[in-house]
Motif scaffolding. Structure first.
Motif, PDB file in Angstrom:
ATOM      1  N   HIS A 265       0.844  -1.215   0.000  1.00  0.00           N
ATOM      2  CA  HIS A 265       0.000   0.000   0.000  1.00  0.00           C
ATOM      3  C   HIS A 265       0.876   1.261   0.000  1.00  0.00           C
ATOM      4  CE1 HIS A 265      -3.767   2.299   1.249  1.00  0.00           C
ATOM      5  NE2 HIS A 265      -2.796   3.162   1.508  1.00  0.00           N
ATOM      6  N   TYR A 266       0.812   2.007  -1.091  1.00  0.00           N
ATOM      7  CA  TYR A 266       1.577   3.250  -1.231  1.00  0.00           C
ATOM      8  C   TYR A 266       0.641   4.438  -1.399  1.00  0.00           C
ATOM      9  CZ  TYR A 266       5.980   0.889  -1.168  1.00  0.00           C
ATOM     10  OH  TYR A 266       7.066   0.161  -0.745  1.00  0.00           O
ATOM     11  N   ARG A 267       1.054   5.537  -0.788  1.00  0.00           N
ATOM     12  CA  ARG A 267       0.246   6.754  -0.810  1.00  0.00           C
ATOM     13  C   ARG A 267       1.058   7.878  -1.457  1.00  0.00           C
ATOM     14  NH1 ARG A 267      -2.716  10.411   2.426  1.00  0.00           N
ATOM     15  NH2 ARG A 267      -2.507  12.371   1.263  1.00  0.00           N
ATOM     16  N   TRP A 268       0.443   8.578  -2.415  1.00  0.00           N
ATOM     17  CA  TRP A 268       1.109   9.708  -3.063  1.00  0.00           C
ATOM     18  C   TRP A 268       0.920  10.969  -2.224  1.00  0.00           C
ATOM     19  CZ3 TRP A 268      -0.418  14.406  -5.342  1.00  0.00           C
ATOM     20  CH2 TRP A 268       0.590  15.057  -6.089  1.00  0.00           C
ATOM     21  N   ILE A 269       2.031  11.624  -1.865  1.00  0.00           N
ATOM     22  CA  ILE A 269       1.961  12.908  -1.139  1.00  0.00           C
ATOM     23  C   ILE A 269       2.786  13.980  -1.854  1.00  0.00           C
ATOM     24  CG2 ILE A 269       1.562  11.820   1.108  1.00  0.00           C
ATOM     25  CD1 ILE A 269       4.507  12.327   1.783  1.00  0.00           C
ATOM     26  N   GLY A 270       3.336  13.653  -3.010  1.00  0.00           N
ATOM     27  CA  GLY A 270       4.188  14.598  -3.741  1.00  0.00           C
ATOM     28  C   GLY A 270       5.653  14.414  -3.366  1.00  0.00           C
ATOM     29  N   VAL A 271       6.520  14.760  -4.310  1.00  0.00           N
ATOM     30  CA  VAL A 271       7.955  14.520  -4.122  1.00  0.00           C
ATOM     31  C   VAL A 271       8.558  15.313  -2.958  1.00  0.00           C
ATOM     32  CG1 VAL A 271      10.230  14.810  -5.195  1.00  0.00           C
ATOM     33  CG2 VAL A 271       8.359  13.762  -6.493  1.00  0.00           C
ATOM     34  N   PRO A 272       8.234  16.607  -2.772  1.00  0.00           N
ATOM     35  CA  PRO A 272       8.900  17.335  -1.677  1.00  0.00           C
ATOM     36  C   PRO A 272       8.656  16.712  -0.300  1.00  0.00           C
ATOM     37  CG  PRO A 272       7.864  18.867  -3.207  1.00  0.00           C
ATOM     38  CD  PRO A 272       7.402  17.499  -3.608  1.00  0.00           C
ATOM     39  N   ALA A 273       7.406  16.397   0.008  1.00  0.00           N
ATOM     40  CA  ALA A 273       7.110  15.834   1.333  1.00  0.00           C
ATOM     41  C   ALA A 273       7.659  14.411   1.458  1.00  0.00           C
ATOM     42  CB  ALA A 273       5.607  15.852   1.596  1.00  0.00           C
ATOM     43  N   ALA A 274       7.534  13.619   0.400  1.00  0.00           N
ATOM     44  CA  ALA A 274       8.048  12.242   0.464  1.00  0.00           C
ATOM     45  C   ALA A 274       9.562  12.250   0.648  1.00  0.00           C
ATOM     46  CB  ALA A 274       7.661  11.478  -0.809  1.00  0.00           C
ATOM     47  N   THR A 275      10.235  13.189  -0.021  1.00  0.00           N
ATOM     48  CA  THR A 275      11.691  13.293   0.122  1.00  0.00           C
ATOM     49  C   THR A 275      12.068  13.751   1.523  1.00  0.00           C
ATOM     50  OG1 THR A 275      11.917  13.790  -2.231  1.00  0.00           O
ATOM     51  CG2 THR A 275      13.759  14.417  -0.808  1.00  0.00           C
ATOM     52  N   GLU A 276      11.300  14.684   2.068  1.00  0.00           N
ATOM     53  CA  GLU A 276      11.581  15.147   3.428  1.00  0.00           C
ATOM     54  C   GLU A 276      11.404  14.005   4.438  1.00  0.00           C
ATOM     55  OE1 GLU A 276      12.862  17.886   4.338  1.00  0.00           O
ATOM     56  OE2 GLU A 276      12.466  18.048   6.492  1.00  0.00           O
ATOM     57  N   MET A 277      10.350  13.211   4.266  1.00  0.00           N
ATOM     58  CA  MET A 277      10.164  12.057   5.160  1.00  0.00           C
ATOM     59  C   MET A 277      11.339  11.094   5.022  1.00  0.00           C
ATOM     60  SD  MET A 277       6.080  11.099   5.013  1.00  0.00           S
ATOM     61  CE  MET A 277       6.271   9.686   6.119  1.00  0.00           C
ATOM     62  N   HIS A 278      11.728  10.825   3.783  1.00  0.00           N
ATOM     63  CA  HIS A 278      12.856   9.909   3.541  1.00  0.00           C
ATOM     64  C   HIS A 278      14.131  10.438   4.189  1.00  0.00           C
ATOM     65  CE1 HIS A 278      16.380   8.651   1.133  1.00  0.00           C
ATOM     66  NE2 HIS A 278      15.826   7.483   1.202  1.00  0.00           N
ATOM     67  N   ASP A 279      14.416  11.723   3.956  1.00  0.00           N
ATOM     68  CA  ASP A 279      15.679  12.288   4.429  1.00  0.00           C
ATOM     69  C   ASP A 279      15.733  12.409   5.950  1.00  0.00           C
ATOM     70  OD1 ASP A 279      16.362  12.457   1.799  1.00  0.00           O
ATOM     71  OD2 ASP A 279      16.213  14.636   1.639  1.00  0.00           O
ATOM     72  N   THR A 280      14.568  12.564   6.586  1.00  0.00           N
ATOM     73  CA  THR A 280      14.554  12.706   8.038  1.00  0.00           C
ATOM     74  C   THR A 280      14.244  11.383   8.736  1.00  0.00           C
ATOM     75  OG1 THR A 280      12.238  13.439   7.941  1.00  0.00           O
ATOM     76  CG2 THR A 280      13.938  15.147   7.958  1.00  0.00           C
ATOM     77  N   GLY A 281      13.996  10.338   7.969  1.00  0.00           N
ATOM     78  CA  GLY A 281      13.793   9.016   8.561  1.00  0.00           C
ATOM     79  C   GLY A 281      12.462   8.840   9.262  1.00  0.00           C
ATOM     80  N   VAL A 282      11.501   9.693   8.954  1.00  0.00           N
ATOM     81  CA  VAL A 282      10.169   9.557   9.553  1.00  0.00           C
ATOM     82  C   VAL A 282       9.342   8.631   8.664  1.00  0.00           C
ATOM     83  CG1 VAL A 282       8.090  10.777  10.284  1.00  0.00           C
ATOM     84  CG2 VAL A 282      10.324  11.860  10.534  1.00  0.00           C
ATOM     85  N   THR A 283       8.669   7.645   9.288  1.00  0.00           N
ATOM     86  CA  THR A 283       8.045   6.598   8.468  1.00  0.00           C
ATOM     87  C   THR A 283       6.520   6.651   8.445  1.00  0.00           C
ATOM     88  OG1 THR A 283       8.108   5.065  10.335  1.00  0.00           O
ATOM     89  CG2 THR A 283       9.985   5.024   8.813  1.00  0.00           C
ATOM     90  N   THR A 284       5.903   7.502   9.242  1.00  0.00           N
ATOM     91  CA  THR A 284       4.433   7.595   9.179  1.00  0.00           C
ATOM     92  C   THR A 284       4.007   9.043   9.001  1.00  0.00           C
ATOM     93  OG1 THR A 284       4.075   7.883  11.566  1.00  0.00           O
ATOM     94  CG2 THR A 284       4.211   5.612  10.751  1.00  0.00           C
ATOM     95  N   LEU A 285       2.874   9.248   8.343  1.00  0.00           N
ATOM     96  CA  LEU A 285       2.345  10.604   8.174  1.00  0.00           C
ATOM     97  C   LEU A 285       1.958  11.195   9.523  1.00  0.00           C
ATOM     98  CD1 LEU A 285       0.047  10.276   5.007  1.00  0.00           C
ATOM     99  CD2 LEU A 285       2.400  11.097   5.159  1.00  0.00           C
ATOM    100  N   GLU A 286       1.486  10.343  10.442  1.00  0.00           N
ATOM    101  CA  GLU A 286       1.090  10.836  11.765  1.00  0.00           C
ATOM    102  C   GLU A 286       2.283  11.489  12.467  1.00  0.00           C
ATOM    103  OE1 GLU A 286       0.192   7.917  10.514  1.00  0.00           O
ATOM    104  OE2 GLU A 286      -1.991   8.010  10.474  1.00  0.00           O
ATOM    105  N   GLU A 287       3.427  10.818  12.458  1.00  0.00           N
ATOM    106  CA  GLU A 287       4.613  11.387  13.117  1.00  0.00           C
ATOM    107  C   GLU A 287       5.139  12.594  12.339  1.00  0.00           C
ATOM    108  OE1 GLU A 287       7.079   7.746  14.946  1.00  0.00           O
ATOM    109  OE2 GLU A 287       6.248   7.352  12.956  1.00  0.00           O
ATOM    110  N   PHE A 288       5.116  12.512  11.025  1.00  0.00           N
ATOM    111  CA  PHE A 288       5.653  13.595  10.207  1.00  0.00           C
ATOM    112  C   PHE A 288       4.899  14.904  10.465  1.00  0.00           C
ATOM    113  CE2 PHE A 288       6.031  15.776   5.975  1.00  0.00           C
ATOM    114  CZ  PHE A 288       7.394  15.998   6.029  1.00  0.00           C
ATOM    115  N   PHE A 289       3.568  14.800  10.584  1.00  0.00           N
ATOM    116  CA  PHE A 289       2.770  16.015  10.780  1.00  0.00           C
ATOM    117  C   PHE A 289       2.443  16.265  12.253  1.00  0.00           C
ATOM    118  CE2 PHE A 289       1.712  15.168   6.237  1.00  0.00           C
ATOM    119  CZ  PHE A 289       2.189  16.367   5.725  1.00  0.00           C
TER     120      PHE A 289
END
Ligand SMILES: [Zn+2]
Length: 299
Positions: A265-289
């Protein structure tokens, strides 16, 4: 005889004058050379002089400064150049730039505590069919931006690991979700259904920005951990962010997301936010926001 004596006396005076002039000239020249450092006794007079002129104001030229200059010998006491500008801090990612509540926003967070606004009536504004070259056995649609990104990702997987990905499930309407959830309740009970299928109005699939992805070779289904260990599953987990997709229900994330690990199951959130999650090691949208964990429905 008188003339002869007078001439000797004049010659003697001339010699004395010439010698005296030479002596004076030599003394003046020597002093000048010492003073300008062209001559020196220590061999490094200029370095010592520059240390004292820019170092401690109470210091005097130190005779102990090495006659053989080394990088450390020439810098003690000299402060680092103060004119080097501080590098600017990296621009911080603005997590408030887009809405996390509006179901049309790429950043909308839908979970068991955050149903889709007006979920029974909501439908995405720009659903499109997937291109014909993308395996899509069930004919699912996505929103236009998510579909374009998915197509790029499918092409990249084929080019980079030689695996053909399959679009297994995309947009699901409220009424389709009613049937899906009822199916799981009938086979697993409410508790079992809630671990694997969203209640109507609470499904990311209704946003048109979520896709279940499998491949043509592994034989895995949207069940269990099978797909996580495939080449496609591992490539997606590592590379989906490049296309704006995130693995929405990661392994170990159940206490936060409320769902079991879903490697498909993959969710599209756009490249900037997905890259920020990747680069900061955050794995859930709940924690990211910074949202509360959503392990279960409120009631
Ligand atoms: Zn899904």
């Amino acid at each position: 005889m008188e003339r002869e004596r007078a001439r000797r006396q004049r010659r003697t005076r001339a010699i004395v004058l010439a010698v005296a002039t030479l002596l004076v000239a030599a003394v003046v020249a020597t002093g000048t050379l010492f003073a300008t450092g062209v001559w020196s006794l220590g061999g490094d007079r200029m370095a010592a002089a520059s240390v004292s002129s820019t170092g401690s104001p109470t210091g005097s030229p130190s005779p102990s400064v090495s006659a053989t200059p080394t990088p450390s010998a020439s810098v003690p006491g000299i402060p680092a150049p103060s004119f080097t500008p501080e590098p600017p801090p990296p621009p911080s990612f603005d997590k408030a730039a887009l809405s996390i509540d509006d179901p049309t926003s790429p950043w909308v967070v839908v979970n068991k505590l955050r149903p889709i606004a007006d979920g029974a009536d909501y439908g995405p504004p720009d659903l499109v069919d997937l291109p014909a070259d993308m395996p899509n056995p069930n004919g699912y649609q996505l929103r236009a931006d998510a579909a374009a990104a998915l197509e790029e990702m499918f092409h990249a997987a084929l080019a980079e690991i030689g695996v053909q990905l399959v679009a297994q499930s995309g947009y699901r309407s409220y009424s389709v979700q009613v049937r899906a959830y009822d199916y799981y309740v009938n086979s697993l009970g409410v508790a079992g259904a809630d671990l694997t299928s969203a209640r109507p109005g609470y499904s990311e699939h209704q946003t048109g920005m979520a896709m279940d992805i499998l491949d043509t070779v592994s034989g895995c289904s949207t069940d269990g951990r099978c797909f996580a260990d495939t080449a496609a599953g591992q490539w997606l987990a590592a590379n989906a962010y490049r296309f704006g997709y995130v693995l929405r229900y990661p392994d170990g994330g159940t206490p936060i997301t409320g769902y079991e690990f879903e490697p498909w199951h993959y969710r599209w959130i756009g490249v900037p936010a997905a890259t920020e999650m990747h680069d900061t090691g955050v794995t859930t949208l709940e924690e990211f926001f910074g949202l509360p964990a959503a392990p279960d429905y409120a009631g």
